[in-house]
Design a protein around this motif. Structure first.
Motif, mmCIF file in Angstrom:
data_model
loop_
_atom_site.group_PDB
_atom_site.id
_atom_site.type_symbol
_atom_site.label_atom_id
_atom_site.label_comp_id
_atom_site.label_asym_id
_atom_site.label_seq_id
_atom_site.Cartn_x
_atom_site.Cartn_y
_atom_site.Cartn_z
ATOM 1 N N ALA A 1 -7.088 -7.235 -22.842
ATOM 2 C CA ALA A 1 -5.866 -7.875 -22.345
ATOM 3 C C ALA A 1 -5.443 -7.316 -20.995
ATOM 4 C CB ALA A 1 -4.742 -7.697 -23.370
ATOM 5 N N GLU A 2 -5.659 -6.003 -20.781
ATOM 6 C CA GLU A 2 -5.180 -5.364 -19.553
ATOM 7 C C GLU A 2 -6.206 -5.353 -18.424
ATOM 8 O OE1 GLU A 2 -3.229 -1.640 -20.027
ATOM 9 O OE2 GLU A 2 -2.103 -2.268 -21.794
ATOM 10 N N THR A 3 -7.491 -5.515 -18.755
ATOM 11 C CA THR A 3 -8.518 -5.463 -17.706
ATOM 12 C C THR A 3 -9.275 -6.776 -17.522
ATOM 13 O OG1 THR A 3 -10.314 -4.728 -19.172
ATOM 14 C CG2 THR A 3 -8.869 -3.024 -18.241
ATOM 15 N N GLY A 4 -9.318 -7.607 -18.546
ATOM 16 C CA GLY A 4 -10.061 -8.855 -18.465
ATOM 17 C C GLY A 4 -11.549 -8.706 -18.715
ATOM 18 N N GLU A 5 -12.016 -7.474 -18.953
ATOM 19 C CA GLU A 5 -13.439 -7.235 -19.212
ATOM 20 C C GLU A 5 -13.693 -6.988 -20.700
ATOM 21 O OE1 GLU A 5 -15.420 -7.972 -17.030
ATOM 22 O OE2 GLU A 5 -14.309 -7.758 -15.151
ATOM 23 N N SER A 6 -14.938 -7.105 -21.110
ATOM 24 C CA SER A 6 -15.299 -6.865 -22.506
ATOM 25 C C SER A 6 -15.153 -5.390 -22.844
ATOM 26 C CB SER A 6 -16.746 -7.312 -22.763
ATOM 27 O OG SER A 6 -16.880 -8.709 -22.565
ATOM 28 N N ALA A 7 -14.694 -5.119 -24.050
ATOM 29 C CA ALA A 7 -14.500 -3.741 -24.494
ATOM 30 C C ALA A 7 -15.296 -3.506 -25.772
ATOM 31 C CB ALA A 7 -13.019 -3.456 -24.735
ATOM 32 N N SER A 8 -15.925 -2.334 -25.855
ATOM 33 C CA SER A 8 -16.762 -2.009 -27.012
ATOM 34 C C SER A 8 -16.593 -0.555 -27.415
ATOM 35 C CB SER A 8 -18.242 -2.277 -26.703
ATOM 36 O OG SER A 8 -18.444 -3.582 -26.235
ATOM 37 N N PHE A 9 -17.022 -0.277 -28.639
ATOM 38 C CA PHE A 9 -17.023 1.091 -29.155
ATOM 39 C C PHE A 9 -18.419 1.365 -29.688
ATOM 40 C CE2 PHE A 9 -16.259 4.392 -32.380
ATOM 41 C CZ PHE A 9 -15.475 5.282 -31.650
ATOM 42 N N TYR A 10 -19.102 2.363 -29.095
ATOM 43 C CA TYR A 10 -20.487 2.674 -29.437
ATOM 44 C C TYR A 10 -20.607 4.035 -30.120
ATOM 45 C CZ TYR A 10 -22.640 -1.115 -26.681
ATOM 46 O OH TYR A 10 -23.055 -2.332 -26.194
ATOM 47 N N VAL A 11 -21.601 4.128 -31.007
ATOM 48 C CA VAL A 11 -21.958 5.408 -31.627
ATOM 49 C C VAL A 11 -23.475 5.553 -31.558
ATOM 50 C CG1 VAL A 11 -19.984 5.431 -33.206
ATOM 51 C CG2 VAL A 11 -22.129 4.361 -33.928
#
Length: 241
Positions: free
Chosen positions: A106-116
């Motif tokens: 919402a704040e950057t317009g880019e895709s966000a992910s969480f990796y392990v």
């Protein structure tokens, strides 16, 4: 007489709340790596007087929260382990990670992910896609190589035991462009779980034509702040630098 009884009951309730608070302060005084802590050390850590600690210790020992050694020192009891196991079973990281990813998008317009890390690869555990039509198509559950991308670097540096020196010297977030795909840029930063345990890499990705180094610089404080909030939500502590 009724008024006096009510006042006495109220006073007892307040004293009970205060005692409970002091008991929690005492339990919270134990730190990672502690085996047995002396009465003098607990006094220094909590600010409570020795007689108070000894009185609380008796009650906590009766309920399995503390164990008092022959030398008068204290260590945590098995009841805390039982409660911790229940918490771990009930805890769902997704409930905290997904809102963090949605906020980043919402704040950057880019895709966000969480990796392990998973089997010497990086696993996309959670993801929220950018609203832009031009974006990197990665799905939750996808595994990618541990290459030179920002995500892989964070996983390798912070997720590898015995890497304390590189961790301290690493400036985050890490930004890379075109490392795995010449058309893709990414920026990642670590998230921590209980204590200072590494939980995973929080990242933003987008096309290099849009998610430039300058765009990443603008998004950097947003990513860092969201990662810090997520670390606290997961019960973690940001490592001192």
């Amino acid at each position: 007489m009724g008024v006096l009884a009510a006042q006495t009951s109220s006073g007892s309730s307040l004293e009970g709340v205060a005692s409970a608070g002091r008991a929690l302060i005492l339990l919270s005084a134990f730190r990672k790596g502690d085996e047995a802590v002396s009465l003098a050390e607990l006094t220094a850590r909590t600010g409570l007087v020795k007689t108070t600690i000894m009185r609380l210790g008796i009650s906590l020992e009766e309920h399995g929260y503390l164990i008092r050694g022959a030398d008068g020192s204290y260590r945590l009891g098995a009841e805390l382990f039982r409660l911790g196991s229940i918490y771990q079973q009930a805890f769902r990281a997704e409930a905290f990670v997904m809102p963090a990813l949605e906020k980043l998008v919402a704040e950057t317009g880019e895709s966000a992910s969480f990796y392990v890390c998973s089997d010497e690869q990086r696993l996309c555990l959670y993801r929220v896609d950018s609203p832009h039509r031009l974006r990197l198509h990665v799905r939750q559950g996808d595994k990618l190589p541990m290459d030179s991308s920002a995500i892989a670097q964070v996983l390798r540096i912070f997720g590898t035991p015995g890497q304390s020196a590189p961790k301290a010297a690493t400036k985050v977030p890490i930004y890379t462009g075109g490392e795995r795909d010449p058309h893709v840029a990414g920026m990642a930063t670590p998230v921590f779980g209980p204590g200072e345990g590494f939980a995973g890499a929080l990242c933003l990705t987008g096309p290099v034509t849009r998610f430039t180094r300058e765009a990443a610089k603008r998004a950097s404080p947003i990513l860092v702040n969201v990662a810090a909030d997520l670390t606290r939500s997961l019960g973690g502590v940001l490592p001192s630098r």
